[in-house]
Design a protein around this motif. Structure first.
Motif, PDB file in Angstrom:
ATOM      1  N   GLY A  75      -4.515  -9.683  -8.291  1.00  0.00           N
ATOM      2  CA  GLY A  75      -3.089  -9.882  -8.055  1.00  0.00           C
ATOM      3  C   GLY A  75      -2.524  -8.743  -7.227  1.00  0.00           C
ATOM      4  N   THR A  76      -1.306  -8.947  -6.722  1.00  0.00           N
ATOM      5  CA  THR A  76      -0.753  -7.997  -5.755  1.00  0.00           C
ATOM      6  C   THR A  76      -0.337  -6.658  -6.372  1.00  0.00           C
ATOM      7  N   SER A  77      -0.097  -6.603  -7.677  1.00  0.00           N
ATOM      8  CA  SER A  77       0.294  -5.316  -8.265  1.00  0.00           C
ATOM      9  C   SER A  77      -0.810  -4.275  -8.122  1.00  0.00           C
ATOM     10  N   GLY A  78      -2.048  -4.731  -7.897  1.00  0.00           N
ATOM     11  CA  GLY A  78      -3.152  -3.796  -7.667  1.00  0.00           C
ATOM     12  C   GLY A  78      -2.923  -2.917  -6.453  1.00  0.00           C
ATOM     13  N   ALA A  79      -2.083  -3.378  -5.554  1.00  0.00           N
ATOM     14  CA  ALA A  79      -1.851  -2.633  -4.307  1.00  0.00           C
ATOM     15  C   ALA A  79      -0.681  -1.668  -4.423  1.00  0.00           C
ATOM     16  N   GLY A  80      -0.067  -1.557  -5.593  1.00  0.00           N
ATOM     17  CA  GLY A  80       1.048  -0.617  -5.767  1.00  0.00           C
ATOM     18  C   GLY A  80       2.375  -1.238  -5.360  1.00  0.00           C
ATOM     19  N   LYS A  81       3.433  -0.465  -5.629  1.00  0.00           N
ATOM     20  CA  LYS A  81       4.789  -0.994  -5.505  1.00  0.00           C
ATOM     21  C   LYS A  81       5.435  -0.704  -4.153  1.00  0.00           C
ATOM     22  N   SER A  82       4.859   0.218  -3.389  1.00  0.00           N
ATOM     23  CA  SER A  82       5.532   0.559  -2.133  1.00  0.00           C
ATOM     24  C   SER A  82       5.427  -0.621  -1.155  1.00  0.00           C
ATOM     25  N   ALA A  83       6.459  -0.764  -0.330  1.00  0.00           N
ATOM     26  CA  ALA A  83       6.563  -1.938   0.541  1.00  0.00           C
ATOM     27  C   ALA A  83       5.456  -1.955   1.590  1.00  0.00           C
ATOM     28  N   LYS A  84       4.794  -3.102   1.708  1.00  0.00           N
ATOM     29  CA  LYS A  84       3.751  -3.272   2.733  1.00  0.00           C
ATOM     30  C   LYS A  84       3.891  -4.689   3.274  1.00  0.00           C
ATOM     31  N   PRO A  85       3.896  -4.857   4.605  1.00  0.00           N
ATOM     32  CA  PRO A  85       4.130  -6.191   5.170  1.00  0.00           C
ATOM     33  C   PRO A  85       3.155  -7.245   4.665  1.00  0.00           C
ATOM     34  N   HIS A  86       1.876  -6.895   4.475  1.00  0.00           N
ATOM     35  CA  HIS A  86       0.924  -7.939   4.062  1.00  0.00           C
ATOM     36  C   HIS A  86       1.123  -8.374   2.612  1.00  0.00           C
ATOM     37  N   LEU A  87       2.008  -7.652   1.894  1.00  0.00           N
ATOM     38  CA  LEU A  87       2.287  -8.035   0.503  1.00  0.00           C
ATOM     39  C   LEU A  87       3.617  -8.763   0.352  1.00  0.00           C
ATOM     40  N   LEU A  88       4.285  -9.038   1.451  1.00  0.00           N
ATOM     41  CA  LEU A  88       5.531  -9.809   1.370  1.00  0.00           C
ATOM     42  C   LEU A  88       5.248 -11.162   0.735  1.00  0.00           C
ATOM     43  N   GLY A  89       6.208 -11.658  -0.024  1.00  0.00           N
ATOM     44  CA  GLY A  89       6.025 -12.962  -0.664  1.00  0.00           C
ATOM     45  C   GLY A  89       5.616 -14.032   0.336  1.00  0.00           C
ATOM     46  N   SER A  90       6.227 -14.014   1.509  1.00  0.00           N
ATOM     47  CA  SER A  90       5.921 -15.052   2.503  1.00  0.00           C
ATOM     48  C   SER A  90       4.496 -14.948   3.035  1.00  0.00           C
ATOM     49  N   GLU A  91       3.882 -13.764   2.901  1.00  0.00           N
ATOM     50  CA  GLU A  91       2.488 -13.613   3.332  1.00  0.00           C
ATOM     51  C   GLU A  91       1.517 -14.004   2.222  1.00  0.00           C
ATOM     52  N   VAL A  92       1.896 -13.693   0.995  1.00  0.00           N
ATOM     53  CA  VAL A  92       0.950 -13.810  -0.119  1.00  0.00           C
ATOM     54  C   VAL A  92       1.020 -15.183  -0.784  1.00  0.00           C
ATOM     55  N   MET A  93       2.243 -15.715  -0.899  1.00  0.00           N
ATOM     56  CA  MET A  93       2.387 -16.962  -1.662  1.00  0.00           C
ATOM     57  C   MET A  93       1.690 -18.107  -0.948  1.00  0.00           C
ATOM     58  N   GLY A  94       0.919 -18.869  -1.710  1.00  0.00           N
ATOM     59  CA  GLY A  94       0.256 -20.031  -1.133  1.00  0.00           C
ATOM     60  C   GLY A  94      -0.967 -19.696  -0.311  1.00  0.00           C
ATOM     61  N   SER A  95      -1.475 -18.463  -0.444  1.00  0.00           N
ATOM     62  CA  SER A  95      -2.631 -18.089   0.378  1.00  0.00           C
ATOM     63  C   SER A  95      -3.548 -17.153  -0.399  1.00  0.00           C
ATOM     64  N   VAL A  96      -4.822 -17.272  -0.169  1.00  0.00           N
ATOM     65  CA  VAL A  96      -5.800 -16.322  -0.718  1.00  0.00           C
ATOM     66  C   VAL A  96      -6.521 -15.689   0.456  1.00  0.00           C
ATOM     67  N   SER A  97      -6.676 -14.370   0.427  1.00  0.00           N
ATOM     68  CA  SER A  97      -7.321 -13.727   1.575  1.00  0.00           C
ATOM     69  C   SER A  97      -8.322 -12.674   1.116  1.00  0.00           C
ATOM     70  N   ALA A  98      -9.383 -12.510   1.891  1.00  0.00           N
ATOM     71  CA  ALA A  98     -10.343 -11.433   1.641  1.00  0.00           C
ATOM     72  C   ALA A  98      -9.882 -10.189   2.393  1.00  0.00           C
ATOM     73  N   TYR A  99     -10.243  -9.031   1.871  1.00  0.00           N
ATOM     74  CA  TYR A  99      -9.946  -7.786   2.580  1.00  0.00           C
ATOM     75  C   TYR A  99     -11.045  -6.779   2.228  1.00  0.00           C
ATOM     76  N   GLY A 100     -11.093  -5.682   2.930  1.00  0.00           N
ATOM     77  CA  GLY A 100     -12.104  -4.661   2.635  1.00  0.00           C
ATOM     78  C   GLY A 100     -13.517  -5.227   2.666  1.00  0.00           C
ATOM     79  N   VAL A 101     -13.783  -6.146   3.592  1.00  0.00           N
ATOM     80  CA  VAL A 101     -15.066  -6.858   3.615  1.00  0.00           C
ATOM     81  C   VAL A 101     -16.125  -6.037   4.353  1.00  0.00           C
ATOM     82  N   GLY A 102     -17.357  -6.129   3.885  1.00  0.00           N
ATOM     83  CA  GLY A 102     -18.461  -5.490   4.609  1.00  0.00           C
ATOM     84  C   GLY A 102     -18.799  -4.110   4.073  1.00  0.00           C
TER      85      GLY A 102
END
Ligand SMILES: NC(=O)C1=CN([C@@H]2O[C@H](COP(=O)(O)OP(=O)(O)OC[C@H]3O[C@@H](n4cnc5c(N)ncnc54)[C@H](OP(=O)(O)O)[C@@H]3O)[C@@H](O)[C@H]2O)C=CC1
Ligand SMILES: CC(=O)N[C@@H](CCC(=O)OP(=O)(O)O)C(=O)O
Length: 355
Positions: free
Chosen positions: A188-215
């Motif tokens: 869940g997004t709380s793992g990334a902390g509370k400070s504002a980050k564009p990729h954690l905006l509701g419009s980016e996160v809601m309805g989508s699952v994404s991989a990160y830190g791959v490889g």
């Protein structure tokens, strides 16, 4: 032994004061939430950085009993005088503060600064000088509980490493799997902390699952390698892929590895039942039930299930934790209990809040 300590404390009424820094963030806020239900630890002060001087109620509206506490600065002088200090600060901010706190203060660091034992691994993954390692706050790892009893400095694990280590350590310790593991974990997004980050905006996160830190580039990889190699007694390689899912809190880690010759479903089940028979915060679910993040929401608990994929010759282990409870804040208080000689489960929730 534990019961004797418990009754002694009840009769003397001893309590310990706790200062939490990073109290305006997600991890520090969870520590405060859990302290509200702890019988012997009392929240005596909240500290942070940019929000110093503000009422906690403005920043953490769910912490109703503490709403009128005024946030103090995070420097060592401001943190002096507590029996226990919990540091829930960004990586790299804990070490300098901790170095200035009295040696007899119990200091629990929720950040990464003191988790890795290898200075070279620290430098490679975090890019600055290693501050030294502290006893690692995962009591369920074999031999670790004894190192935490009475400790005055404890490094709380990262949230992904908690779930993955508890998922795989029994199989590795029993030699049931090859030491090459694959992990895909959803957070869940709380793992990334509370400070504002564009990729954690509701419009980016809601309805989508994404991989990160791959490889193999996520900084929790060396922590998992450290823990799993300790459990196995030989080097273990970890291929770790985190994913971000549209929920607030929780981690579901799906871990797998090739079965070792002779290992099967029966021996795997027996190894996990034995490893976790006496662990209050690890629940191996009845066969056929699979962990969910909702069942551990707000609980200091890991839910586990195992299966053997016969066709692929692999062991699969699924683990669910609340990243903020067993993944950080609950683990911090579990460790504080051990450090102070309290029963390990004191004040910690064993049940989730799922509907
Ligand atoms: N979120 C999670 O699931 C987990 C977090 N952790 C660890 O816990 C720590 C805190 O994470 P999290 O709560 O998510 O982060 P947040 O971003 O939610 O909170 C960070 C906190 O640290 C304070 N802070 C920020 N910069 C500084 C600084 N330079 N000096 C002192 N204080 C500072 C902030 O204060 P202010 O608001 O006043 O600026 C805030 O209180 C991190 O090390 C993280 O890795 C560990 C496991 C899980
Ligand atoms: C979703 C998300 O971004 N999660 C964080 C995990 C942070 C955490 O809990 O671990 P640390 O204590 O080591 O920071 C991440 O992937 O970096």
């Amino acid at each position: 032994m534990h019961c004797r300590v418990w009754s002694c404390i009840v009769s003397t009424g001893q309590t310990w004061t706790v200062g939490v820094t990073g109290a305006t963030g997600y991890a520090g806020g969870e520590v405060c939430r859990l302290l509200a239900a702890h019988p012997f630890l009392s929240l005596a002060g909240v500290h942070a950085n940019s929000s110093a001087g503000r009422r906690l109620g403005e920043l953490q509206p769910h912490l109703l009993p503490y709403a009128d506490l005024v946030v103090q600065p995070s420097d060592a002088a401001s943190l002096a005088g507590y029996d226990v200090v919990v540091l829930a600060l960004p990586h790299g901010e804990s070490a300098a503060i901790a170095a200035q706190l009295p040696e007899d203060t119990v200091v629990i660091d929720c950040g990464a600064d003191h988790r890795l034992t290898d200075p070279a691994a620290w430098a490679r993954w975090y890019g600055n000088e290693h501050a030294g390692s502290w006893p690692y706050g995962l009591p369920e790892l074999p031999g670790q509980r004894e190192k935490l009893a009475g400790a005055r400095r404890i490094a709380v694990p990262g949230c992904y490493p908690t779930s993955v280590t508890l998922a795989l350590a029994p199989a590795l310790a029993a030699g049931l799997i090859e030491p090459e593991v694959v992990v895909v974990a959803a957070s869940g997004t709380s793992g990334a902390g509370k400070s504002a980050k564009p990729h954690l905006l509701g419009s980016e996160v809601m309805g989508s699952v994404s991989a990160y830190g791959v490889g193999g580039v996520h900084r929790h990889t060396p922590e998992m390698i450290q823990n799993l190699s300790q459990a196995a007694g030989i080097p273990v390689s970890v291929s770790f892929t985190p994913t971000l899912v549209p929920m607030s809190r929780g981690i579901l880690a799906t871990c797998s590895a090739k079965l070792a010759p002779g290992a099967d479903a029966g021996s795997a089940r027996a190894a996990y039942e034995k490893a976790y028979a006496d662990e209050p915060f690890v629940h191996l679910l009845p066969e056929g039930q699979w962990p969910t993040t909702s069942q551990v929401l707000g609980a200091n608990t890991v839910a586990l299930q195992i299966a053997v994929d016969q066709a692929a010759g692999r062991l699969i282990v699924v683990a669910a934790v609340d990243n903020l409870t067993k993944g950080t804040g609950g683990a911090a208080l579990q460790c504080a209990n051990l450090a102070l000689g309290l029963p390990e489960t004191t004040g910690l929730p064993l049940v989730g809040v799922a509907p």
